[in-house]
Design a protein around this motif. Structure first.
Motif, PDB file in Angstrom:
ATOM      1  N   VAL A  94      -3.908   0.389  -1.694  1.00  0.00           N
ATOM      2  CA  VAL A  94      -2.533  -0.098  -1.849  1.00  0.00           C
ATOM      3  C   VAL A  94      -1.952  -0.503  -0.499  1.00  0.00           C
ATOM      4  N   ASN A  95      -2.223   0.281   0.535  1.00  0.00           N
ATOM      5  CA  ASN A  95      -1.755  -0.110   1.875  1.00  0.00           C
ATOM      6  C   ASN A  95      -2.404  -1.421   2.306  1.00  0.00           C
ATOM      7  N   GLY A  96      -3.660  -1.619   1.929  1.00  0.00           N
ATOM      8  CA  GLY A  96      -4.329  -2.880   2.228  1.00  0.00           C
ATOM      9  C   GLY A  96      -3.688  -4.055   1.525  1.00  0.00           C
ATOM     10  N   ILE A  97      -3.267  -3.848   0.282  1.00  0.00           N
ATOM     11  CA  ILE A  97      -2.587  -4.900  -0.474  1.00  0.00           C
ATOM     12  C   ILE A  97      -1.268  -5.274   0.200  1.00  0.00           C
ATOM     13  N   SER A 135      11.529  -1.332 -11.971  1.00  0.00           N
ATOM     14  CA  SER A 135      12.785  -1.009 -11.292  1.00  0.00           C
ATOM     15  C   SER A 135      12.626  -0.723  -9.798  1.00  0.00           C
ATOM     16  N   CYS A 136      11.400  -0.576  -9.325  1.00  0.00           N
ATOM     17  CA  CYS A 136      11.172  -0.208  -7.928  1.00  0.00           C
ATOM     18  C   CYS A 136      10.522  -1.347  -7.147  1.00  0.00           C
ATOM     19  N   SER A 137      10.644  -1.265  -5.849  1.00  0.00           N
ATOM     20  CA  SER A 137       9.979  -2.225  -4.965  1.00  0.00           C
ATOM     21  C   SER A 137       8.559  -1.763  -4.686  1.00  0.00           C
ATOM     22  N   ALA A 138       7.748  -2.670  -4.142  1.00  0.00           N
ATOM     23  CA  ALA A 138       6.380  -2.312  -3.781  1.00  0.00           C
ATOM     24  C   ALA A 138       6.361  -1.225  -2.711  1.00  0.00           C
ATOM     25  N   THR A 139       7.318  -1.265  -1.787  1.00  0.00           N
ATOM     26  CA  THR A 139       7.384  -0.240  -0.741  1.00  0.00           C
ATOM     27  C   THR A 139       7.679   1.130  -1.334  1.00  0.00           C
ATOM     28  N   GLU A 140       8.599   1.195  -2.300  1.00  0.00           N
ATOM     29  CA  GLU A 140       8.907   2.476  -2.947  1.00  0.00           C
ATOM     30  C   GLU A 140       7.695   3.011  -3.691  1.00  0.00           C
ATOM     31  N   LEU A 155       5.086   4.292  -1.201  1.00  0.00           N
ATOM     32  CA  LEU A 155       5.475   5.587  -0.641  1.00  0.00           C
ATOM     33  C   LEU A 155       5.174   6.715  -1.620  1.00  0.00           C
ATOM     34  N   ARG A 156       5.480   6.508  -2.882  1.00  0.00           N
ATOM     35  CA  ARG A 156       5.213   7.542  -3.882  1.00  0.00           C
ATOM     36  C   ARG A 156       3.712   7.784  -4.032  1.00  0.00           C
ATOM     37  N   ILE A 157       2.921   6.712  -3.973  1.00  0.00           N
ATOM     38  CA  ILE A 157       1.468   6.864  -4.070  1.00  0.00           C
ATOM     39  C   ILE A 157       0.944   7.662  -2.878  1.00  0.00           C
ATOM     40  N   SER A 158       1.496   7.404  -1.690  1.00  0.00           N
ATOM     41  CA  SER A 158       1.038   8.114  -0.492  1.00  0.00           C
ATOM     42  C   SER A 158       1.351   9.603  -0.551  1.00  0.00           C
ATOM     43  N   GLN A 159       2.299   9.994  -1.416  1.00  0.00           N
ATOM     44  CA  GLN A 159       2.705  11.396  -1.515  1.00  0.00           C
ATOM     45  C   GLN A 159       1.998  12.142  -2.642  1.00  0.00           C
ATOM     46  N   THR A 160       1.150  11.442  -3.404  1.00  0.00           N
ATOM     47  CA  THR A 160       0.520  12.073  -4.573  1.00  0.00           C
ATOM     48  C   THR A 160      -0.398  13.223  -4.182  1.00  0.00           C
ATOM     49  N   LYS A 161      -1.186  13.030  -3.119  1.00  0.00           N
ATOM     50  CA  LYS A 161      -2.141  14.081  -2.757  1.00  0.00           C
ATOM     51  C   LYS A 161      -1.424  15.354  -2.339  1.00  0.00           C
ATOM     52  N   ALA A 162      -0.310  15.207  -1.627  1.00  0.00           N
ATOM     53  CA  ALA A 162       0.462  16.377  -1.205  1.00  0.00           C
ATOM     54  C   ALA A 162       1.065  17.094  -2.405  1.00  0.00           C
TER      55      ALA A 162
END
Length: 337
Positions: free
Chosen positions: A322-325, A283-288, A291-298
Motif C-alpha cells: 500500500v505504501n508503494g501504491i 468516506s476516507c482518503s487514501a492517506t487515512e 494509516l489504519r493499515i499501518s496500525q493493524t499489526k500493532a
C-alpha cells in the motif's frame, strides 16, 4: 498631487497613496470600496488590460487627457486582492496585517488573470506556495490548485494534485460545489481528480482483499500461546488447569490455522475501522486508509509461536504494497486556459 479633501467630506473612502506621485486614482468597487493613488505608467507596463484602460480610445483614457488626476472606477473586484496586486506592481510588499491564505491566494490569482498581470506577480507565487505547504481542508486544495492553474505553475499544480489524490476522499466535490470561485477551475480537473482518487482507493482495496486469498492458500498449523476452553471458547493461560468462569477442565492446545488466521485478520480490520470496507473506502482518503493499515499489526492479538507467522507476514506485506501504491501517485498536468 490630488486634493481629495472634498471627496472625503462627501463620505468617500480614504485615499491610499500607493504612489505619492501618482497620476490616477483607482476606485475599486466590490463588496467593499477602496481608492488607490497609482501610476498609470507602472500599471500599463505590467498589464495590457490597464494599458488599454488608460488608452485615449476609452472613456477612462479620455479622462486622463482632460484631468490632472482623474478617478477611474473598476467594478466587481475584491479590494484586498487589488490592494495586494497594486502594491506589488508598484514594488511594495503586500499588506502585513492581512497575510495570504489559500483562499486569498486564489482570489489574487483570479484578479491577476482578469487584469493580465500573471507574469508580473509570478515571483511572489514562489513565496506564497512555500508558505502554504500545510493544507487542511478540501476547499484549500481547490484554492491552491486554482492558483497554480491560473499562475501556470506546472510544478505546483502537480505537487498539490498528488496531495489531493492521497488526502481527499471521493466526496470532496460536495465541499467544492459550495465555493463559487472554484468554478474557475476547468471541469475536467475535478473529473480527473475524482477518477484518480477512486482508482487509487480501488487499488488499495484490492490489496486489502487479496490478503484473505493468501491466508487461505497457506494451511500450515502452528501452536499458539494459551489454551482454549472447549466449553465456553475462552482463551486461558498455558498454566491453567480449569476455566474458572465455567468450571470446565476440558482445555485444549490452541492452534494457528488458515481459518483462525483469516478470522483474526478480519477481526483486526474491524478493530482498525477497515471492515466493512465499502463503508470506509467511500468516506476516507487514501492517506487515512493507509494509516489504519499501518496500525493493524500493532492492534493484532495473535500469539502464534511460529517464527514467521503467515498472518504477520501478510500484514507486513500489505503495508509495504500500500505504501508503494501511494508512492507511485503522479500529479495532474496543467490544462490550457
Amino acid at each position: 498631487m490630488p486634493d481629495d479633501s472634498s471627496s472625503q467630506a462627501d463620505g468617500a473612502f480614504d485615499l491610499e497613496r500607493i504612489d505619492p506621485e501618482g497620476n490616477v486614482i483607482l476606485l475599486v468597487e466590490g463588496q467593499s470600496t477602496a481608492r488607490f493613488l497609482v501610476s498609470s505608467k507602472i500599471l500599463s507596463m505590467a498589464s495590457q488590460v490597464f494599458a488599454k484602460l488608460f488608452n485615449s480610445k476609452f472613456s477612462e483614457g479620455i479622462q486622463m487627457t482632460h484631468s490632472t488626476c482623474p478617478t477611474i472606477s473598476i467594478h466587481g473586484d475584491d479590494t484586498a486582492a487589488m490592494r495586494t496586486i497594486i502594491r506589488i506592481l508598484h514594488y511594495q510588499d503586500p499588506p502585513q496585517d492581512n497575510p495570504i491564505n489559500a483562499e486569498s491566494f486564489a482570489i489574487i490569482a483570479i484578479h491577476c488573470d482578469k487584469y493580465d498581470c500573471i507574469k508580473a506577480l509570478r515571483p511572489w507565487t514562489f513565496k506564497w506556495f512555500s508558505d502554504l505547504q500545510s493544507i487542511a481542508t478540501a476547499e484549500e486544495y481547490g484554492y491552491l490548485l486554482l492558483a497554480a492553474h491560473l499562475f501556470r505553475s506546472a510544478e505546483q499544480f502537480s505537487r498539490i494534485s498528488v496531495k489531493a489524490q492521497t488526502r481527499l476522499s471521493s466526496k470532496f466535490l460536495l465541499e467544492w460545489a459550495a465555493v463559487d470561485i472554484l468554478n474557475y477551475l476547468p471541469n475536467h480537473v475535478e473529473n480527473e481528480l475524482v477518477n484518480r482518487i477512486e482508482k487509487l482507493l480501488c487499488h488499495i482495496h484490492t490489496e486489502l482483499q487479496s490478503v484473505e486469498n493468501y491466508l487461505r492458500n497457506d494451511q500450515w498449523g502452528y501452536i499458539m500461546d494459551g489454551k482454549v476452553c472447549m466449553n465456553c471458547g475462552r482463551t486461558l493461560p498455558d498454566t491453567a488447569k480449569r476455566c474458572r468462569p465455567c468450571s470446565s477442565s476440558d482445555l485444549r492446545v490452541k492452534y494457528c490455522t488458515g481459518d483462525s488466521r483469516i478470522a483474526d485478520y478480519f477481526a483486526v480490520l474491524r478493530k482498525s475501522r477497515l471492515w466493512p470496507s465499502m463503508e470506509y473506502f467511500h468516506s476516507c482518503s487514501a492517506t487515512e486508509i493507509t494509516l489504519r493499515i499501518s496500525q493493524t499489526k500493532a492492534a493484532l492479538r495473535h500469539s502464534c509461536q511460529a517464527v514467521s507467522c503467515p498472518l504477520e507476514l501478510e500484514l507486513d506485506e500489505l503495508v509495504r504494497n500500500v505504501n508503494g501504491i501511494i508512492g507511485k501517485v503522479k500529479g495532474l498536468e496543467l490544462y490550457p486556459l
